[in-house]
Motif scaffolding. Structure first.
Motif, PDB file in Angstrom:
ATOM      1  N   ALA A   1       0.817  -1.215   0.000  1.00 48.84           N
ATOM      2  CA  ALA A   1       0.000   0.000   0.000  1.00 48.84           C
ATOM      3  C   ALA A   1       0.852   1.267   0.000  1.00 48.84           C
ATOM      4  O   ALA A   1       0.325   2.367  -0.175  1.00 48.84           O
ATOM      5  N   VAL A   2       2.156   1.149   0.166  1.00 50.26           N
ATOM      6  CA  VAL A   2       3.025   2.328   0.297  1.00 50.26           C
ATOM      7  C   VAL A   2       3.076   3.161  -0.980  1.00 50.26           C
ATOM      8  O   VAL A   2       2.925   4.385  -0.939  1.00 50.26           O
ATOM      9  N   GLY A   3       3.268   2.533  -2.113  1.00 55.24           N
ATOM     10  CA  GLY A   3       3.329   3.273  -3.380  1.00 55.24           C
ATOM     11  C   GLY A   3       2.052   4.042  -3.666  1.00 55.24           C
ATOM     12  O   GLY A   3       2.095   5.250  -3.953  1.00 55.24           O
ATOM     13  N   PRO A   4       0.873   3.368  -3.569  1.00 53.70           N
ATOM     14  CA  PRO A   4      -0.374   4.110  -3.774  1.00 53.70           C
ATOM     15  C   PRO A   4      -0.552   5.251  -2.759  1.00 53.70           C
ATOM     16  O   PRO A   4      -1.102   6.297  -3.105  1.00 53.70           O
ATOM     17  N   ALA A   5      -0.075   5.069  -1.530  1.00 52.64           N
ATOM     18  CA  ALA A   5      -0.192   6.137  -0.523  1.00 52.64           C
ATOM     19  C   ALA A   5       0.635   7.353  -0.936  1.00 52.64           C
ATOM     20  O   ALA A   5       0.172   8.500  -0.838  1.00 52.64           O
ATOM     21  N   LYS A   6       1.841   7.112  -1.420  1.00 45.91           N
ATOM     22  CA  LYS A   6       2.686   8.219  -1.873  1.00 45.91           C
ATOM     23  C   LYS A   6       2.084   8.889  -3.106  1.00 45.91           C
ATOM     24  O   LYS A   6       2.130  10.109  -3.239  1.00 45.91           O
ATOM     25  N   HIS A   7       1.513   8.083  -4.001  1.00 46.18           N
ATOM     26  CA  HIS A   7       0.869   8.632  -5.195  1.00 46.18           C
ATOM     27  C   HIS A   7      -0.343   9.471  -4.798  1.00 46.18           C
ATOM     28  O   HIS A   7      -0.597  10.532  -5.377  1.00 46.18           O
ATOM     29  N   LEU A   8      -1.090   9.020  -3.778  1.00 47.90           N
ATOM     30  CA  LEU A   8      -2.256   9.761  -3.297  1.00 47.90           C
ATOM     31  C   LEU A   8      -1.870  11.169  -2.843  1.00 47.90           C
ATOM     32  O   LEU A   8      -2.607  12.129  -3.105  1.00 47.90           O
ATOM     33  N   ALA A   9      -0.731  11.298  -2.189  1.00 47.70           N
ATOM     34  CA  ALA A   9      -0.282  12.621  -1.738  1.00 47.70           C
ATOM     35  C   ALA A   9      -0.148  13.575  -2.925  1.00 47.70           C
ATOM     36  O   ALA A   9      -0.535  14.744  -2.834  1.00 47.70           O
ATOM     37  N   LYS A  10       0.345  13.070  -4.049  1.00 47.99           N
ATOM     38  CA  LYS A  10       0.482  13.901  -5.251  1.00 47.99           C
ATOM     39  C   LYS A  10      -0.890  14.224  -5.853  1.00 47.99           C
ATOM     40  O   LYS A  10      -1.164  15.361  -6.239  1.00 47.99           O
ATOM     41  N   GLU A  11      -1.763  13.209  -5.922  1.00 49.78           N
ATOM     42  CA  GLU A  11      -3.086  13.411  -6.516  1.00 49.78           C
ATOM     43  C   GLU A  11      -3.949  14.357  -5.676  1.00 49.78           C
ATOM     44  O   GLU A  11      -4.780  15.090  -6.214  1.00 49.78           O
ATOM     45  N   ALA A  12      -3.763  14.349  -4.363  1.00 51.14           N
ATOM     46  CA  ALA A  12      -4.526  15.245  -3.489  1.00 51.14           C
ATOM     47  C   ALA A  12      -4.225  16.702  -3.824  1.00 51.14           C
ATOM     48  O   ALA A  12      -5.113  17.562  -3.755  1.00 51.14           O
ATOM     49  N   LEU A  13      -3.005  16.983  -4.234  1.00 50.56           N
ATOM     50  CA  LEU A  13      -2.661  18.346  -4.651  1.00 50.56           C
ATOM     51  C   LEU A  13      -3.397  18.719  -5.935  1.00 50.56           C
ATOM     52  O   LEU A  13      -3.783  19.874  -6.121  1.00 50.56           O
ATOM     53  N   ASP A  14      -3.616  17.752  -6.808  1.00 50.47           N
ATOM     54  CA  ASP A  14      -4.394  18.003  -8.027  1.00 50.47           C
ATOM     55  C   ASP A  14      -5.845  18.338  -7.680  1.00 50.47           C
ATOM     56  O   ASP A  14      -6.452  19.210  -8.305  1.00 50.47           O
ATOM     57  N   VAL A  15      -6.395  17.650  -6.685  1.00 55.64           N
ATOM     58  CA  VAL A  15      -7.760  17.964  -6.241  1.00 55.64           C
ATOM     59  C   VAL A  15      -7.796  19.367  -5.640  1.00 55.64           C
ATOM     60  O   VAL A  15      -8.724  20.127  -5.892  1.00 55.64           O
ATOM     61  N   ALA A  16      -6.779  19.716  -4.869  1.00 56.16           N
ATOM     62  CA  ALA A  16      -6.734  21.059  -4.278  1.00 56.16           C
ATOM     63  C   ALA A  16      -6.694  22.131  -5.361  1.00 56.16           C
ATOM     64  O   ALA A  16      -7.288  23.197  -5.207  1.00 56.16           O
ATOM     65  N   ALA A  17      -6.034  21.830  -6.466  1.00 55.86           N
ATOM     66  CA  ALA A  17      -5.944  22.790  -7.568  1.00 55.86           C
ATOM     67  C   ALA A  17      -7.227  22.848  -8.393  1.00 55.86           C
ATOM     68  O   ALA A  17      -7.522  23.865  -9.017  1.00 55.86           O
ATOM     69  N   ALA A  18      -7.990  21.753  -8.392  1.00 61.91           N
ATOM     70  CA  ALA A  18      -9.229  21.683  -9.190  1.00 61.91           C
ATOM     71  C   ALA A  18     -10.294  20.931  -8.395  1.00 61.91           C
ATOM     72  O   ALA A  18     -10.652  19.801  -8.727  1.00 61.91           O
TER      73      ALA A  18
END
Length: 147
Positions: A65-82
């Protein structure tokens, strides 16, 4: 509607979705990923989760689950932007599903954890929220170590 009826309906939706998406080879694996018991909140969600699980396992193999968790941190910034972009939210939800599944956390265990965490959060004192900013509880430490 019985659990058996719901499960059969979910199985049909999973199979149809994968076949339409050109992934008939993943139908058996996806059907094995369906919940065995319990009511589906919406027949679409279990079908999508099973299809996503089959695709993710085929694409990314047996990772934690570690890789998806790290990827989620990046995707959450995309949600914050849009924040109104449903596709960006979908990215996050698929990563959450992947993290949960790869960590071996059942839906009922997750629901229990959410219930327990909500009770803790409801007892905390929260600072005044500011739009677009993180809102911490009064006991929060820098770096988020105390959950």
């Amino acid at each position: 509607m019985t659990v058996q009826t719901i499960s059969r309906k979910c199985a049909i939706e999973v199979a149809s979705y994968l076949i339409r998406a050109g992934h008939a080879d993943l139908v058996v694996d996806a059907l094995h990923a369906l919940p065995v018991a319990g009511e589906c909140a919406s027949p679409d969600v279990p079908a999508l989760r099973a299809a996503h699980a089959a695709w993710s396992d085929a694409q990314f193999d047996d990772v934690s689950a570690v890789g998806p968790a790290k990827h989620l941190a990046k995707e959450a910034l995309d949600v914050a932007a849009a924040p109104q972009d449903a596709i960006e939210h979908a990215d996050c939800w698929m990563l959450l599903w992947d993290m949960q599944r790869r960590a071996g956390i059942s839906d009922s265990a997750l629901a229990s954890a959410i219930e327990a965490k909500l009770a803790v959060n409801m007892e905390r004192h929260w600072f005044e929220p500011k739009d677009g900013e993180v809102c911490e509880h009064a006991g929060a430490r820098k770096g988020g170590q105390n959950g």
